[in-house]
Structures are given as structure tokens and as C-alpha cells.
Design an enzyme around this catalytic site. Sequence first.
Site, PDB file in Angstrom:
ATOM      1  N   GLU A   1      -5.228  -9.680  -0.800  1.00  0.00           N
ATOM      2  CA  GLU A   1      -6.041  -9.826   0.412  1.00  0.00           C
ATOM      3  C   GLU A   1      -7.486  -9.845  -0.011  1.00  0.00           C
ATOM      4  OE1 GLU A   1      -5.736  -6.448   3.033  1.00  0.00           O
ATOM      5  OE2 GLU A   1      -3.740  -7.005   3.749  1.00  0.00           O
TER       6      GLU A   1
ATOM      7  N   GLU B   1       0.822  -1.212   0.000  1.00  0.00           N
ATOM      8  CA  GLU B   1       0.000   0.000   0.000  1.00  0.00           C
ATOM      9  C   GLU B   1       0.860   1.268   0.000  1.00  0.00           C
ATOM     10  OE1 GLU B   1      -2.999  -0.461   3.056  1.00  0.00           O
ATOM     11  OE2 GLU B   1      -4.087  -1.831   1.760  1.00  0.00           O
TER      12      GLU B   1
END
Length: 407
Positions: A325, A212
Site C-alpha cells: 500500500e 498487518e
Amino acid sequence: MPLNNAYGQQQQGYTNVDQPYSNQPFTSSAWLEKEQSRGKRSKWIVIGTLVAVVILAAVGIAVGVTVAKSHSGSSTKSGSSSSSPSTVKQDDPNDPSTFQKDDRLVKSFYGIAYTPENSQYPECGNKLEDVITDIQLLSQLTDQIRLYGGDCNQSALVLEAIKQTKVNMSVWLGNYPIPTDPTPYERQRDAIIDAIKTYGTDHVAGVTVGNEYILNWLTSNGADDPNSPIGNVGAQMLLANVTDTRNAIEALNLDKKIPIGTADAGSFFNTELLQNVDFGMSNIHAWFANVSIDQSAGWVNDFFQETNVAVANALPNQPKMFIAETGWPTASKDVGNESNGPSTASEPNLQIFLDTFVCQANKNGTGYFFFEYFDETWKDAQFGGVEGHWGLFYSNRTLKDIKIPTC
Ligand SMILES: *[C@@H]1O[C@H](CO)[C@@H](O)[C@H](O)[C@H]1NC(C)=O
Ligand SMILES: *[C@@H]1O[C@H](CO)[C@@H](O)[C@H](O)[C@H]1NC(C)=O
Ligand SMILES: *[C@@H]1O[C@H](CO)[C@@H](O)[C@H](O)[C@H]1NC(C)=O
Ligand SMILES: *[C@@H]1O[C@H](CO)[C@@H](O)[C@H](O)[C@H]1NC(C)=O
Ligand SMILES: *[C@@H]1O[C@H](CO)[C@@H](O)[C@H](O)[C@H]1NC(C)=O
Ligand SMILES: *[C@@H]1O[C@H](CO)[C@@H](O)[C@H](O)[C@H]1NC(C)=O
Ligand SMILES: *[C@@H]1O[C@H](CO)[C@@H](O)[C@H](O)[C@H]1NC(C)=O
């Protein structure tokens, strides 16, 4: 309570839920982390984005306060969570490869996301015996796991545990760089290279550089488009680390090519970056996007195909895309955050997500990492809400009240 980043700019007080550095003020949106979209490819993305902006404004202050509070008490955090590695029995207590199988566990998952307990630098406290237990359990569910970072010796611990348990397991090692500080990147790179030198490549599937990173970079610069000029600046910074890792691994003259890629929130892939990696890993969470459980599995697939796979396939290098994820939370620290619009955290809903996603994604040929192995107590303490409750297992390594699908 806005925090200041290293450039002295004010930013909203979001904390990245995957943040491995417990004392870093570096921030991002825990809420929309995954789904905030600039792609506008379909109407739910647009709706999600509009809502996102409102939530960003409303929630930031509360999260900032929460984080500030948890920092003031953080000195006692390390080692506070007691684990129970005895959940797996061994025929020979001295030989981890003689572990007894649990017939509730089925090897149905393409992959599972995993962070060893107590691996949040600098408060490292992870233990090989715990990682061995985790690998014994994980190996009954999947033959691939992915890590987020390389601190606290986690790459070596996982590879040592695979060696001692003698299971068929590959690991996607991870390096979690921070845009404002070169040291974490270098420290993790060196640990990853050391681990590969010690354990070889048999059980290494790839190396992910960045978690991220673009989302965090944009958020801390008040931007939101990964392909804007500011997005491209962040991408070039991360690309320097990607290239450095590629060079460091090439210098080992390995017999096998180790793919190098990056992981980010689903809507935050920068095109210049994607053109220079072997793979991209995308976080896609229906719960955060207010998608009801009945629609979630299909929604995750649509999002992934439209926002990630189609884009990557149009690039000259066609990087392979994975879902880094996806999963469903089973509880919230506070009742108020149990639901996000029509999405409700519960074990029956995790069961529905398992039943509608896992075998279907396998059949569709989607590479995904189920989020996640077990509940993370440090996230519950630091972030609250549903953050610490995404595990297939509770934090004590007891399986939740779920039935693993057989594909
Ligand atoms: C890292 O873990 C490996 C495997 O358990 C161990 O051999 C090594 O000594 C550890 N290194 C450090 C610095 O703790
Ligand atoms: C071992 O794991 C790899 C992926 O990590 C998989 O491709 C392979 O089929 C597995 N082998 C066996 C015997 O299960
Ligand atoms: C890694 O990236 C950071 C910024 O994200 C930068 O400061 C550092 O110089 C880079 N290191 C290498 C070796 O590329
Ligand atoms: C699998 O593919 C079908 C057909 O394209 C799609 O409808 C479904 O949503 C996909 N499911 C998952 C979990 O990938
Ligand atoms: C998503 O859920 C939040 C929290 O319950 C709510 O404030 C928001 O209006 C919802 N958005 C949509 C599009 O349903
Ligand atoms: C929990 O919900 C409240 C009210 O909606 C919100 O202000 C707060 O930020 C949430 N906390 C977390 C950690 O999700
Ligand atoms: C593990 O934790 C769960 C959830 O808190 C609890 O219900 C269960 O009794 C615990 N199991 C053991 C063996 O401690």
C-alpha cells in the site's frame, strides 16, 4: 475506552483500518499503523517513533469511542452505500467484455489495492455487477490487483469478473486471519481453494496470508518489536497458517507455482516469518509519517529499500518484497484531521504523489500496489479521519479531479 482482547488483557482502542470483520474488537493502531519503526535506520524513523508513542497514548481513547459508537449502529450498515455501476458503458449490455474505454485512464500502475464494496464479513452484500464495473475500470489502469481477504466470496467474484470482462488482470488473493480465532482463517482458505479450483491459476498471481497480523498481534500484547520473543510467538502462529495454505495449494497439483506470502505494516516484518514466505508486502504511508508531499515519493522509496528490501535480501531465501500500500488521502471526514503535521490530505497533493511516485517507481523496478482503487464509505463511517478517502475514484466510481500520469 480500552477494549479487552480474547486473552482478557486490556489493550488500547485502536482499530486496524483494513479490518474486514466489522464486529471484531480486535485492534491496532490506525495512526502509526504503517510507520512505527524499531529499525532506527535513519533519523526520520526515530523521530516518527517517538512521536508515535505520544500519539498512541493520546489518540487511543478517542478512536475507541468512535468504534464503540459505530458498533452500536452497525445493524443498518450493510447495503447502505448505494453504488452506481453504470459509470462504465458497454456496447452490448449483456457482454461485460464490450466495455467502452475512458480516455482519462492510463495503464501506468504496477498494481492497485482493491476491496470489493460490501465485503466486510459477516455483513456481506457485494455484487458481481459492481465487481465487473470495478474490473473494467481497474483494467484500464493496471494489470495487477491485490485483495486483503477472502470472505464474502470476493475471490470468486473477482475471478468471475476477470473472466467475463476478458481483461489481462492478475489478482493476489488474500486471507486475513485473526490471531484469536481459527475460524476466519479456515473459512477464507476454503473459499480461496474453491475459487482456484473453479477458475484455475491463469489470473492468480499469488496468495497473501496475513494482513498487518504482526502489527495487530504486538499491539494487542503491549509489545512493539516484531523480532522480540512475543513477536516470534505471533510469527509462528501466522506461519502455521502460511504453511497450511501452502499445503492446501500444493495438494491441488497445479501446473503453476503460486507464491505464498504475507503483508504487514512497513516496520513489522518478523525475520523468522520472512524466512518462510515467498514474498512480503509492506504498507508504507508518508501521510501517516508526517512527511510533506514534496518529499513523500522519495521517502516511501527510501523506507522500502532500507527497512524491507535490504533486510529481505540478506535472508537465505531472499523473499521478494513489494509495497503493499502506498498513496495519498484527498480528504478527511473532519477538518481537524485533514493534516498530519506537514502532510495535508487533498486532491492536488494526490496529484503530486501520482506525478512523483508512479512512473519513477516503475522505472526503479519497484513492485507496488497503489492505495487504493476507490474511497471506502464503511471506513469513513467506522474510523473517520482520512481513512475513507484514499481512492483514485470516489466511492461512486467517478474519477477524482486527477490526471493519471503516462509513463
Ligand atoms: C461466488 O461467486 C461466483 C461468481 O459470481 C458464483 O458463481 C458463486 O455462486 C458465488 N458463491 C456464493 C456462495 O455466493
Ligand atoms: C498481462 O499482465 C501481466 C501481469 O499481470 C503482464 O506481465 C503482461 O505483460 C500483460 N500482458 C499484456 C499483453 O499486457
Ligand atoms: C491459523 O492461525 C490461527 C491463529 O492465528 C490458529 O488458531 C489456527 O489453528 C491456524 N490454523 C491452521 C490450519 O493453521
Ligand atoms: C527511484 O530511484 C531513484 C534513484 O535511486 C530515487 O532517488 C527515487 O527516490 C526513486 N523513486 C521511487 C518513487 O522509487
Ligand atoms: C505529526 O503530526 C501530528 C498531528 O498534526 C503532530 O501532533 C505531530 O507533532 C507531528 N509530528 C512531527 C514529527 O512533525
Ligand atoms: C481526529 O483528530 C482528533 C484530534 O487530533 C483525534 O483525537 C481523533 O482521534 C482523530 N480522529 C481520527 C479518526 O483520525
Ligand atoms: C460522485 O461523488 C463525487 C464526490 O462526492 C461527486 O462530486 C460527484 O458529483 C458524484 N458523481 C456522480 C455521477 O454521482
